[in-house]
Design an enzyme around this catalytic site. Sequence first.
Site, PDB file in Angstrom:
ATOM      1  N   ASP A 150      49.277  35.493  49.067  1.00  7.14           N
ATOM      2  CA  ASP A 150      48.838  36.732  49.700  1.00  7.14           C
ATOM      3  C   ASP A 150      49.487  36.827  51.078  1.00  7.14           C
ATOM      4  O   ASP A 150      49.550  35.840  51.807  1.00  7.14           O
ATOM      5  CB  ASP A 150      47.309  36.731  49.819  1.00  7.14           C
ATOM      6  CG  ASP A 150      46.753  38.103  50.127  1.00  7.14           C
ATOM      7  OD1 ASP A 150      47.054  38.626  51.216  1.00  7.14           O
ATOM      8  OD2 ASP A 150      46.021  38.645  49.297  1.00  7.14           O
ATOM      9  N   ASN A 160      38.741  42.640  42.443  1.00 12.78           N
ATOM     10  CA  ASN A 160      38.165  43.870  42.978  1.00 12.78           C
ATOM     11  C   ASN A 160      38.472  44.994  41.991  1.00 12.78           C
ATOM     12  O   ASN A 160      39.581  45.073  41.459  1.00 12.78           O
ATOM     13  CB  ASN A 160      38.775  44.200  44.345  1.00 12.78           C
ATOM     14  CG  ASN A 160      38.492  43.119  45.367  1.00 12.78           C
ATOM     15  OD1 ASN A 160      37.440  42.500  45.354  1.00 12.78           O
ATOM     16  ND2 ASN A 160      39.440  42.880  46.246  1.00 12.78           N
ATOM     17  N   SER A 180      42.439  47.758  46.717  1.00 10.03           N
ATOM     18  CA  SER A 180      43.401  48.507  47.531  1.00 10.03           C
ATOM     19  C   SER A 180      44.765  48.652  46.861  1.00 10.03           C
ATOM     20  O   SER A 180      45.577  49.454  47.299  1.00 10.03           O
ATOM     21  CB  SER A 180      43.562  47.858  48.907  1.00 10.03           C
ATOM     22  OG  SER A 180      44.014  46.531  48.792  1.00 10.03           O
ATOM     23  N   HIS A 198      44.801  42.342  39.711  1.00  9.32           N
ATOM     24  CA  HIS A 198      45.190  41.077  40.338  1.00  9.32           C
ATOM     25  C   HIS A 198      43.961  40.223  40.579  1.00  9.32           C
ATOM     26  O   HIS A 198      42.882  40.723  40.859  1.00  9.32           O
ATOM     27  CB  HIS A 198      45.972  41.297  41.638  1.00  9.32           C
ATOM     28  CG  HIS A 198      45.308  42.173  42.647  1.00  9.32           C
ATOM     29  ND1 HIS A 198      45.191  43.546  42.508  1.00  9.32           N
ATOM     30  CD2 HIS A 198      44.741  41.880  43.839  1.00  9.32           C
ATOM     31  CE1 HIS A 198      44.582  44.055  43.565  1.00  9.32           C
ATOM     32  NE2 HIS A 198      44.283  43.064  44.389  1.00  9.32           N
ATOM     33  N   HIS A 233      42.510  37.314  42.949  1.00 13.17           N
ATOM     34  CA  HIS A 233      42.642  36.547  44.187  1.00 13.17           C
ATOM     35  C   HIS A 233      42.115  35.146  43.917  1.00 13.17           C
ATOM     36  O   HIS A 233      41.044  34.986  43.328  1.00 13.17           O
ATOM     37  CB  HIS A 233      41.772  37.149  45.305  1.00 13.17           C
ATOM     38  CG  HIS A 233      42.216  38.476  45.788  1.00 13.17           C
ATOM     39  ND1 HIS A 233      43.023  38.629  46.883  1.00 13.17           N
ATOM     40  CD2 HIS A 233      41.944  39.727  45.336  1.00 13.17           C
ATOM     41  CE1 HIS A 233      43.237  39.911  47.096  1.00 13.17           C
ATOM     42  NE2 HIS A 233      42.594  40.602  46.167  1.00 13.17           N
TER      43      HIS A 233
END
EC number: 3.9.1.-
Length: 163
Positions: free
Chosen positions: A80, A136, A144, A149, A151
């Site tokens: 990230d 998310n 966002s 994806h 994390h």
Amino acid sequence: MAAAVVLAAGLRAARRAVAATGVRGGQVRGAAGVTDGNEVAKAQQATPGGAAPTIFSRILDKSLPADILYEDQQCLVFRDVAPQAPVHFLVIPKKPIPRISQAEEEDQQLLGHLLLVAKQTAKAEGLGDGYRLVINDGKLGAQSVYHLHIHVLGGRQLQWPPG
């Protein structure tokens, strides 16, 4: 076997680089400096889907650089750019699935593969004492970037509740 040795050497060098960034407690320095913690605002402004390429599709086609940890025919793993923990990387499918809530029955094998790759990369990154997986979904989930994806965060004691 030789690839594993090269990967391990690269991971050791990457860990030293992360350690040199000065990660302490809640302040994490990423490639762009100290994170602003404004992911919710970014999620509120993000466009859910559409024809425009995402930052992740640009990383996948190599038109945008990334610190890639792993790649196979189904997925890509990279650090990230604004880490929220000493170790923070993303696992993304090469198939453009905008949100986990839009995954189809036919994506079952791919979704399982993403989790196994997350586990294997976490082990390679030295996260044997534990880590957190986060997906998310949508505006209220603070997504966002509308490319699925995962994390993976670790390298310190994570707190609960997360949100």
